[in-house]
Design a protein around this motif. Structure first.
Motif, mmCIF file in Angstrom:
data_model
loop_
_atom_site.group_PDB
_atom_site.id
_atom_site.type_symbol
_atom_site.label_atom_id
_atom_site.label_comp_id
_atom_site.label_asym_id
_atom_site.label_seq_id
_atom_site.Cartn_x
_atom_site.Cartn_y
_atom_site.Cartn_z
ATOM 1 N N GLU A 1 0.843 -1.197 0.000
ATOM 2 C CA GLU A 1 0.000 0.000 0.000
ATOM 3 C C GLU A 1 0.881 1.250 0.000
ATOM 4 O O GLU A 1 1.487 1.569 1.014
ATOM 5 C CB GLU A 1 -0.913 -0.009 1.224
ATOM 6 C CG GLU A 1 -1.953 1.093 1.217
ATOM 7 C CD GLU A 1 -2.827 1.082 -0.019
ATOM 8 O OE1 GLU A 1 -2.977 2.178 -0.610
ATOM 9 O OE2 GLU A 1 -3.332 0.015 -0.398
ATOM 10 N N PRO A 2 1.002 1.966 -1.132
ATOM 11 C CA PRO A 2 0.368 1.629 -2.408
ATOM 12 C C PRO A 2 1.113 0.514 -3.128
ATOM 13 O O PRO A 2 2.257 0.201 -2.769
ATOM 14 C CB PRO A 2 0.478 2.956 -3.180
ATOM 15 C CG PRO A 2 1.729 3.575 -2.646
ATOM 16 C CD PRO A 2 1.789 3.225 -1.192
ATOM 17 N N ARG B 1 3.489 -1.547 -5.534
ATOM 18 C CA ARG B 1 4.826 -1.193 -6.019
ATOM 19 C C ARG B 1 5.035 -1.702 -7.443
ATOM 20 O O ARG B 1 5.237 -2.895 -7.678
ATOM 21 C CB ARG B 1 5.873 -1.778 -5.083
ATOM 22 C CG ARG B 1 5.982 -1.074 -3.737
ATOM 23 C CD ARG B 1 6.738 0.240 -3.851
ATOM 24 N NE ARG B 1 8.088 0.057 -4.334
ATOM 25 C CZ ARG B 1 9.147 -0.171 -3.557
ATOM 26 N NH1 ARG B 1 8.983 -0.244 -2.243
ATOM 27 N NH2 ARG B 1 10.354 -0.314 -4.071
ATOM 28 N N TYR C 1 1.712 9.310 -14.444
ATOM 29 C CA TYR C 1 0.950 8.063 -14.371
ATOM 30 C C TYR C 1 0.962 7.346 -15.718
ATOM 31 O O TYR C 1 1.176 7.951 -16.770
ATOM 32 C CB TYR C 1 -0.488 8.318 -13.909
ATOM 33 C CG TYR C 1 -1.291 9.285 -14.747
ATOM 34 C CD1 TYR C 1 -1.968 8.858 -15.890
ATOM 35 C CD2 TYR C 1 -1.383 10.622 -14.382
ATOM 36 C CE1 TYR C 1 -2.712 9.747 -16.650
ATOM 37 C CE2 TYR C 1 -2.130 11.517 -15.130
ATOM 38 C CZ TYR C 1 -2.788 11.070 -16.268
ATOM 39 O OH TYR C 1 -3.518 11.943 -17.022
ATOM 40 N N PRO D 1 -4.048 1.576 -13.313
ATOM 41 C CA PRO D 1 -3.564 1.098 -12.013
ATOM 42 C C PRO D 1 -2.386 0.152 -12.192
ATOM 43 O O PRO D 1 -2.179 -0.424 -13.274
ATOM 44 C CB PRO D 1 -4.776 0.367 -11.431
ATOM 45 C CG PRO D 1 -5.608 0.005 -12.610
ATOM 46 C CD PRO D 1 -5.387 1.072 -13.639
#
Length: 268
Positions: A7-8, A10, A117, A174
């Motif tokens: 979390e988060p 990797r 991202y 994601p």
């Protein structure tokens, strides 16, 4: 993969876990250190550009260090080489696929404190940065070029001409999706080479991410059957039948299950 349970999640550790499919004893700490060093150099360059009043200094620094200085680029001469999918080898050779090069950009940016991202663009992974009311899209495969929305449309015409451009194609990916797409690329390479054993290892990892994926279960069943592991293949076929009792190929699955039971019985 335990990297995805963090979390988060990797991305760097997930990519290195994928790389162990080729090198079980790869130097993961060494790879992480290389990313750390690259990030430090990006931070120094960003400070230098900021002092000169450069707009978007962090992104320009990221591109300058990774593309201009280090020379990370797409492997256009041997695009389908498995090495392009392994982060350790991409860091060493500075050649890779759009998605593995994007992993380098994303992980260096994260370490350098740059907001970036992944973008699961059809046929060609990208990275992006939200700059106020618009996105700045970068193409790590092509020297970190910055693309406008029109540039993304032109790229889509080349890599997936059957599709019509939609801004939703630039939505963030994601970590789990990035890992799945990396593995899907690798599966395609190995199955294209009829390398069943390596292909099976990749599909095993895909099913860790999506245990009940009907397509992956079918693929693993076929690979296991070709390798003579009939009981294991039967288990996957039966799972497919259980998950999708109304599947269009149910009749074929039932016939496959009967054949696998007969072959398994002969082994007794």
């Amino acid at each position: 993969m335990s990297a995805l349970a963090a979390e988060p999640p990797r991305l760097d550790l997930a990519a290195l876990a994928i790389a162990t499919l080729d090198k079980p004893l790869l130097d993961a700490p060494g790879c992480l250190h290389m990313l750390d060093v690259l990030a430090c150099r990006v931070q120094v360059e960003a400070e230098r550009l900021s002092e000169k009043g450069e707009v978007l200094a962090p992104l320009r620094a990221l591109r300058h260090v990774l593309a201009d200085i280090e020379g990370f680029r797409g492997n256009e001469d041997d695009y389908h080489s498995p090495e392009n999918s392994f982060l350790d080898q991409v860091l060493e050779r500075k050649l890779g696929l759009p998605i593995t090069l994007s992993v380098v950009y994303l992980e260096v940016a994260r370490r350098a404190g740059i907001s970036l991202y992944g973008v699961p663009f059809p046929g060609h992974f990208l990275v992006a940065h939200d700059a106020g009311d618009h996105k700045l899209v970068m193409d790590p495969f092509h020297h970190g070029d910055i693309l406008t929305e029109h540039g993304c449309e032109e790229l889509l015409k080349r890599v997936a001409p059957q599709l019509k451009f939609d801004r939703n194609m630039l939505a963030p990916a994601p970590v789990e999706l990035i890992a799945y797409r990396m593995l899907s690329n690798l599966r395609r390479v190995y199955l294209g080479r009829e390398d069943c054993e390596r292909g099976l290892a990749v599909v095993d990892m895909l099913l860790l991410l999506a245990p009940d994926h009907p397509g992956e279960l079918r693929t693993r069943a076929a690979l296991l059957g070709s390798l003579g592991a009939y009981r294991a293949a039967l288990k996957d076929v039966e799972r497919c039948l259980q998950l999708s009792p109304e599947a269009p190929d149910r009749e074929r699955l039932e016939m496959t299950a009967r054949e696998l039971r007969e072959r398994a019985a002969l082994l007794n």
